[in-house]
Design a protein around this motif. Structure first.
Motif, PDB file in Angstrom:
ATOM      1  N   ALA D 136       0.866  -1.496  -0.001  1.00 47.10           N
ATOM      2  CA  ALA D 136       0.328   0.186  -0.335  1.00 47.10           C
ATOM      3  C   ALA D 136       0.820   1.015   0.203  1.00 47.10           C
ATOM      4  N   HIS D 137       1.826   1.344   0.483  1.00 50.24           N
ATOM      5  CA  HIS D 137       3.132   2.361   1.061  1.00 50.24           C
ATOM      6  C   HIS D 137       3.781   2.728  -0.623  1.00 50.24           C
ATOM      7  N   LEU D 140       0.971   3.906  -2.822  1.00 49.66           N
ATOM      8  CA  LEU D 140       0.977   5.570  -2.385  1.00 49.66           C
ATOM      9  C   LEU D 140       2.052   6.499  -3.309  1.00 49.66           C
ATOM     10  N   MET D 144       2.274   9.133  -5.942  1.00 47.19           N
ATOM     11  CA  MET D 144       2.981  10.553  -6.137  1.00 47.19           C
ATOM     12  C   MET D 144       3.557  10.883  -6.659  1.00 47.19           C
ATOM     13  N   GLY D 169      -8.146  -3.405  -2.099  1.00 42.61           N
ATOM     14  CA  GLY D 169      -8.981  -1.894  -1.214  1.00 42.61           C
ATOM     15  C   GLY D 169      -8.276  -1.064  -0.928  1.00 42.61           C
ATOM     16  N   THR D 170      -6.777  -1.667  -1.451  1.00 42.72           N
ATOM     17  CA  THR D 170      -5.094  -0.671  -1.069  1.00 42.72           C
ATOM     18  C   THR D 170      -5.401   0.709  -2.370  1.00 42.72           C
ATOM     19  N   PRO D 172      -8.532   1.866  -3.826  1.00 42.59           N
ATOM     20  CA  PRO D 172      -8.411   3.502  -3.819  1.00 42.59           C
ATOM     21  C   PRO D 172      -8.064   4.494  -2.640  1.00 42.59           C
ATOM     22  N   ALA D 173      -7.647   3.183  -1.621  1.00 41.00           N
ATOM     23  CA  ALA D 173      -7.523   4.323  -0.262  1.00 41.00           C
ATOM     24  C   ALA D 173      -6.149   4.851  -0.869  1.00 41.00           C
ATOM     25  N   SER D 174      -5.046   4.172  -1.304  1.00 38.59           N
ATOM     26  CA  SER D 174      -4.143   5.144  -1.727  1.00 38.59           C
ATOM     27  C   SER D 174      -4.611   6.300  -1.920  1.00 38.59           C
ATOM     28  N   ALA D 176      -7.330   8.047  -2.524  1.00 37.05           N
ATOM     29  CA  ALA D 176      -7.298   8.991  -1.372  1.00 37.05           C
ATOM     30  C   ALA D 176      -5.897   9.542  -0.227  1.00 37.05           C
ATOM     31  N   VAL D 177      -5.923   8.747   0.027  1.00 37.82           N
ATOM     32  CA  VAL D 177      -4.263   9.175   0.747  1.00 37.82           C
ATOM     33  C   VAL D 177      -4.069  10.664   0.101  1.00 37.82           C
ATOM     34  N   ALA D 178      -2.658   9.799  -0.897  1.00 37.38           N
ATOM     35  CA  ALA D 178      -2.630  10.511  -1.834  1.00 37.38           C
ATOM     36  C   ALA D 178      -3.009  11.929  -3.022  1.00 37.38           C
ATOM     37  N   GLY D 179      -4.672  12.426  -2.020  1.00 39.02           N
ATOM     38  CA  GLY D 179      -5.182  13.645  -2.479  1.00 39.02           C
ATOM     39  C   GLY D 179      -5.993  13.254  -3.926  1.00 39.02           C
ATOM     40  N   VAL D 182     -11.042   8.830  -6.156  1.00 33.81           N
ATOM     41  CA  VAL D 182     -11.749   7.486  -7.100  1.00 33.81           C
ATOM     42  C   VAL D 182     -12.709   7.433  -8.595  1.00 33.81           C
TER      43      VAL D 182
END
Lengths: 441, 484, 441, 484
Positions: D136-137, D140, D144, D169-170, D172-174, D176-179, D182
């Motif tokens: 997941a990282h 992200l 970036m 799931g990661t 869309p979640a990633s 979202a964290v990356a702004g 989705v």
């Protein structure tokens, strides 16, 4: 004083003392005559932290010189698979005692059974015990077995080509046990057939011990030896390098009665001096004469195939001074070591180990002879992966020069005699380095 | 329950290794075919993942000290510190060869020498050899030292060893291997050696008296000074079986009691793991005047401070291929340094406290044949209530159901229902309390529902293996198994 | 081709292909457009034996220089107990996945619960998650939490005295996540209270991040800071060196809402760059805003107290783009590492670690200042075990000289600024060596 | 069942440590009391033997790859070679500090650089960073990179990421964290991305399309060349989620398919152990032209052959405190070298063979929603016979009773009863056959005695934990527990 290894709190100690109706722990030693009490701390170093312990051993370990190893002489630098430490360090194996309680010891019992099965295959003999201390003591026990089997006769012959360390231990055991140990002479690197026949003639020999490969790396031809022994009701005992048994004629195939030796060559790290592992295999009819633990298969009340220590009536804890041996602790975990090793290697792996060592040894020997500075001492006899050279130069000088170059150049047999072993662990470059050192002598 | 054998996982075409190849010309054909195997050994062909899972699962059918309480009398199953394993596994040692020149293994030799010296202080002896591989091997070596001593004096008639009737089985067995005849000396009702029985046995044919102190009943032999005097007066030597040294560490020393020769079980007192049976180590120590008889090779310190491996002519000979189990010695040294004198002072005391605490907590329900303080261990003669028919074996097996290893049973031979308990110093009061509670429950169960105890174990991975079948028709290899 | 990691025999493959109704394995890739197939072997080295792998890494490892470590800067050389590798290498822990199946994963779940409990104690905050990647990402996640909690507000303040690597990661996350990250100025080594109050005035701040000890080793006084934050509905977030929390005022005691940082200092080997471990603790009411796994206690149908992954509705595999974070894999085994560490150390051990480091740092600082070649840069402020010096000499020269003497002399903050940390791992002799090097500058 | 907590073994007066003492003058009083804790943390006081036994026993309630078959879809639970653990644990690395000067850590940096290069070859990418800590990282970080790329071109309006509805799931979640916002793209009945649905979504607001290939159904996205073209034509970049890379190792490369950015889960494809949740590693690779955006710090090789840690201004910033999980990288490199190109060529193929073999062996009893070859994994939509009321959850729990870890369940979300099976290449045919037999038994059982399956598990250490209670009243610390 609290130490990390002790779970006792002051409160615990007080409660326990109360239960014991004493005022102090030292009162539990009231039965010890006062003058026998130490009355001081032992003269040991101060309690060390782990860091200090590590620092201490780091400094020791750094005072050794790691060398590319062309030395053999009974101990060989083989590939030690990483899987094995991971398995033998499983606390269920590592911190268990001898499997006296089979219901909670099937792990130990099962691997010993596997070990016995594999050693039996390797030696070509029907039965194996659960391990001995090392190859030398295993061979000494085999000698004692032969005397115990023979009754009345207490003379044993050992070939001069057996590893001298093994012969030394046999001699020690023989001396105190009341066995007459005679040496069969060596001629040109191999056991004298004539001397063997001569010494057998009287018919008072309980056992005959020979080696394969012998100490000089030579594969001797023992055709007919077992017959001679058996015709005189003597046992034929072979001391073999375990790893070599992957390819060389096995004791069973030579019709030997007992095989004994060191299993270090089955991938066990040299680790300076061990622990190593003695193996002891025999024909089926000798099983009740064997020393040490033996694991057998049986069934439990649910019909499961399970394993137990068996034939314990042979052993010291039952038979006391009538036991087949005094052996109690053995090398259990090392038996697991070689069991996992043989599982990983299989017959093809052992074959490959020998093929590689043999190829390397012969090529190295050829190249060394080509330098003109050394000769094969026993050019007439076949060898697997170890050979003896006579040298133009002083062997100590050569070994010292080797150390300077990061090489352990072999085992010194004499001022001008050098024995070299090759395994899969020495690369082509390592061999070239060795040849170069010889060239410079 | 995982009970497969590795042979049953074998399939031709699998392998679990990859060897480096030196690229040299194949030469195995240079060996005459008559000297080679006709038939390859039948070893398994398995891949690495299969091997790992097999032994991993096999291990879960085992019980170690890390699993739970292991009150196995005479075996000193104490905690094995992890730092010792780290030290013993150091890869810098892995490829040092036993025949390397001394000057390339000074660190290894210093390790030996240091441990020899520390053991000498702990035992009150002049000098130690680390060569012997195990306790029994130490006994054998020690007896050889004694025989070498007598031989050196031209005293050839000493062919007997006296051992108490309570002795470990290894004592008489070792004596026999050493070519000595065993004479048993009786115990008194309090469990100690009967000096009156001993006295007349001590004649000029006695090479040694072997004792362990505290003895196998956990009782300190308080007459040891007198015994030592009698033994020495008779020209014999006194041997100390170190199996029971643990309660004396830091409290008293065999050397100070008059023992001439001793061994130490590093895998008991000095906490090296038992490994399912070994490797252990049985270093032998001697008082001044006997050191010249210690076996070859010996590790000595030279005047210049360097260390050397030495062979001497006065030595009794060689009892090992090399210098003993190196990694075991490394662990023991690590343990001693970790304890220091402060920790060493508590080892014996706490072991003794633990043993007495269990004894006092159970003596109402289990038959304590000998009253008074014990040392590291003690022996019950089965349940106090003999009416239930529940035996020591039943009690031991019932303990397995509760997650304990069983105590040592039916030893010593002095009692019919010996149940020998040794807790060691690394067990907590809670562990002992839990054990005591279970032992009490079993005693109650023996009275109320004896069949439950008699049928034990019930919850173990396997139950009631048929020992008789195993011994009558020994099946000791896979080949025999598939043909049986 | 057989490889030791693959159990497939030729026969197996044939039987399996038959079941799959294909003629070859490559037929199972018939759906891959032909031009996408590699059609060659990868350009990787030849398969290596373990010996060759070991030789390769041995050569790498020998190309590093092991130094006595006076460097800190967020990563500290602490005592790493030998017990821990023995435990975390238990294959049941090591080779398990995330504990999705609680029935066969109580081992993992139980230690995470213990971990959460201990970190909660250490930080003085009520709840903890199951671990984060490292201190920097944990702090960035705390920043995101504050914005998520605040809604509408997306401004976060971070003190200039927070570790620059942490601030860099926060800045990266902030930039892409759409958070405005402002720095509170530093004055003389500590966060400017004035600048803080000024920047808080507008009331648009979601969270404030400060450090203790701060990057310079200074213990700042945050009296009143939480009140200011809370009066503006901002979260007060503290980044702390985990080990120091054994003695210094905890985030809970400062009334902080979130604590985040690196737990490497809890006995984890530096291991060049890890793995390390991020921790994240918060007040109870923030639990549903937390990222990552959380383990909770419950009971099973036999009434046993058991543990499960809980509040999974926060997580990516359920909530997808609405999750509190994208974190999935964390540093599970490292959480076990520090759990065992804290079990062994207890509060008294952590206290001792700090006492020793503090004693060493102050004595070393005094002795270094006494040389006349260096001065404390921030003599007015208290420090625990790390401090900044201004030097008379070039710091690079000094560090190079240190390496020659086997010492990593600290962390360079500027050409004439050096930061030094002391733990229990540097002996008195090591300190003397460092002082001697300074004297020679 | 061992379920104690370490806190319950704590007694004041115990300790499990011994620290070296530098003998310096205590100075903690030089710190104002107001800056110190009022109250010590409540950590347990335990001795070392107690700690070891506690965690040892705790471990036995866990299931790892070394325990048995772990067909957890999308998680690639392959055998973790032991040599990698030996390498990762080498004590020569233990005390190297992250801020040591580059010239003192050349070996460590060479290790990094070598792995970066080998991953680039495997992925078909220009360059890799090893920094990201997890899959997941990596996602992200990769997103970036993509945003940094668009920013560098002044293209600020790209705020969307398109992900398939079958995505992990990661993804869309990633995003979202990356702004990023989705947008989901639908799958076709055959499980692959619906290109017709995708086409209209691709406008100038799209930053990237994230895909995994094969997708989470184990189906290869055969339209990937066309998708890549469409994405690139729209000015967006194509991201490869490396979670499913395993079946392609040595067969095909994301870079060759048109992916611009990718991550690799070293703890999946490259066999580093999962450790109960981590640490893993999610290295990110990029095609040529994007390498300047990779995060700081970077390990580079200088012209003189030495290695250096570099920070650049073009980088997207820093996503890690230092250089990632070093020991994980070391393991992965050891694994790749152990495989060599020969072994690497078989990884994907055998993983795919194993998956297809299970699929074909069970498709009569379990509902296979999508026909055709799969890659490393495949998804059943529960039992074929829907009349029994036995759910995928029931089947999964029943597998636990038979000594298997459960497959991934209820993912992907495309089906109601998803049961996602990934065997990996390190499982033998026998293991698969045994698993198939059990799966068939369970199907039969579902028909004959459905209540047995519905009540599963029956034989596990614990059974049916109450998740609802846990979530309603979260008790996440020991303090809460004893107060609850």
């Amino acid at each position: 004083m609290i130490h990390r290894y002790f779970p006792h709190t002051g409160e615990d100690i007080d409660a326990m003392l109360a239960k014991c109706n004493v005022a102090s722990i030292d009162d539990l030693y009231s039965d010890v005559p006062r003058k026998l009490l130490l009355g001081r701390h032992l003269n040991l170093p101060d309690e060390m932290s782990e860091k200090e312990v590590r620092d201490f051993f780091d400094s020791l370990f750094d005072q050794n010189v790691n060398l590319t190893c062309f030395a053999g002489g009974g101990y060989y630098d083989h590939y030690a698979p990483a899987v094995i430490p991971a398995i033998i360090s499983r606390s269920e194996f590592l911190t268990a005692y001898t499997p006296y309680q089979p219901e909670i010891s099937q792990g130990t019992l099962q691997y010993i059974f596997e070990y016995q099965s594999m050693m039996s295959q390797l030696t070509g003999l029907e039965v194996s015990n659960a391990s001995m201390y090392d190859g030398a003591t295993a061979t000494a026990e085999a000698m004692i077995m032969s005397v115990a089997s023979a009754r009345k006769r207490n003379r044993v012959l050992v070939s001069a080509t057996v590893n001298p360390a093994v012969r030394d231990v046999m001699a020690t055991y023989a001396h105190y046990h009341g066995i007459v140990l005679d040496t069969i002479e060596e001629h040109d690197g191999v056991t004298s057939r004539d001397d063997f026949e001569t010494k057998m003639a009287a018919g008072d020999v309980a056992g005959v011990v020979v080696a394969s490969p012998n100490y000089y790396g030579i594969l001797e031809d023992y055709t007919g030896w077992a017959d001679t022994c058996h015709s005189k009701k003597s046992l034929f005992i072979m001391n073999c390098v375990a790893s070599a048994l992957g390819v060389i004629k096995s004791p069973g195939e030579w019709d030997a009665d007992i095989a004994a030796g060191d299993a270090q060559s089955l991938g066990m790290p040299l680790n300076y001096v061990g622990p190593y592992l003695g193996y002891l295999c025999a024909t089926k009819d000798l099983i009740r004469k064997m020393p040490g633990r033996i694991v057998g298969a049986t069934t439990d009340d649910a019909g499961r195939r399970v394993f137990v220590l068996t034939l314990q009536a042979r052993e010291q804890h039952i038979r006391r001074d009538k036991a087949t041996s005094n052996i109690c602790s053995n090398q259990g975990l090392m038996a697991l070591y070689v069991t996992v090793y043989m599982s990983l290697m299989g017959a093809s792996g052992l074959d490959e180990v020998n093929q590689i060592g043999c190829a390397g040894a012969h090529q190295l020997a050829d190249e060394l002879v080509k330098t003109g500075k050394v000769k094969l001492k026993y050019p007439e006899y076949p060898f697997l992966n170890e050979f003896v050279l006579t040298t133009d130069f002083d062997v100590d000088d050569f070994l010292a020069k080797g150390v300077d170059c990061g090489v352990l150049g072999g085992v010194k047999l004499g001022d001008r005699e050098l024995m070299i072993a090759v395994t899969e662990m020495q690369s082509r470059d390592d061999m070239t380095r060795l040849v170069d050192i010889v060239k410079q002598m | 329950y995982y009970g497969k054998l590795i042979f049953e996982l074998s399939r031709q075409g699998r392998k679990g290794y990859k060897l480096p190849d030196n690229g040299c010309t194949p030469s195995i054909d240079r060996i005459p075919a008559a000297l080679m195997r006709d038939k390859a050994p039948e070893l398994p062909d398995v891949d690495e993942p299969t091997v790992v899972r097999h032994y991993n699962n096999m291990s879960t059918n085992n019980f170690g000290v890390d699993t739970g309480f292991y009150p196995l009398g005479s075996c000193t199953m104490k905690y094995n510190p992890k730092i010792n394993e780290e030290i013993a596994a150091d890869r810098r040692m892995a490829r040092l060869h036993p025949l390397q020149p001394d000057y390339t293994v000074q660190g290894a030799l210093k390790l030996y020498y240091t441990l020899q010296s520390l053991l000498s202080e702990i035992g009150g002896m002049k000098e130690f050899t680390l060569n012997p591989y195990a306790g029994a091997h130490g006994e054998l070596t020690g007896l050889m030292v004694i025989r070498a001593y007598h031989e050196s004096r031209g005293d050839a008639k000493r062919v007997k060893v006296i051992v108490p009737d309570s002795a470990h089985g290894t004592n008489p067995a070792s004596a026999a291997v050493a070519g000595l005849k065993v004479v048993e000396v009786k115990s008194r009702p309090d469990g100690t050696v009967d000096v009156d029985d001993l006295r007349p046995l001590l004649d000029e044919t006695v090479a040694a008296v072997m004792m362990t102190n505290p003895n196998t009943l956990g009782i300190f032999e308080r007459n040891i000074p007198e015994i030592a005097r009698l033994v020495h007066d008779a020209g014999a030597l006194l041997y100390y079986d170190g199996a029971n040294l643990n309660p004396l560490v830091g409290v008293a020393r065999p050397g100070d009691m008059g023992f001439d020769v001793m061994h130490i079980n590093l895998h008991k007192t000095f906490s090296t793991p038992h490994g399912g049976g070994g490797p252990g180590a049985g270093p032998v120590g001697v008082r001044a005047g006997l050191e010249q008889f210690l076996p070859n090779p010996r590790v000595v310190k030279r005047d210049d401070g360097t260390f050397a491996v030495e062979h001497t002519d006065t030595a009794l000979g060689q009892v090992t291929g090399t210098l003993g189990n190196f990694a075991v010695s490394a662990r023991a040294l690590s343990y001693i340094l970790s304890l220091g004198h402060q920790g060493a002072a508590m080892v014996g005391r706490l072991a003794t406290l633990n043993a007495n605490y269990i004894k006092e907590s159970l003596r109402d329900l289990y038959l304590l044949p000998i009253d008074g303080v014990c040392k590291h261990e003690f022996v019950f003669d089965g349940l106090a209530d003999k009416s239930t028919g529940v035996t020591t074996l039943n009690v031991a097996k019932r303990l397995l159901d509760h997650g304990y290893h069983a105590p040592t049973i039916y030893f010593p031979l002095l009692f019919h229902e010996s149940l020998m308990i040794e807790p060691t110093e690394t067990e907590s009061k809670e562990t002992l309390d839990d054990f005591i509670a279970v032992m009490r429950d079993i005693a109650r169960e023996a009275a109320e529902t004896p069949e439950v105890v008699k049928g034990a174990p019930h919850n173990t991975p396997i139950t009631h293996p048929d020992d008789t079948q195993a011994a009558l028709h020994p099946v000791v290899t896979y080949t025999q198994l598939i043909n049986s």
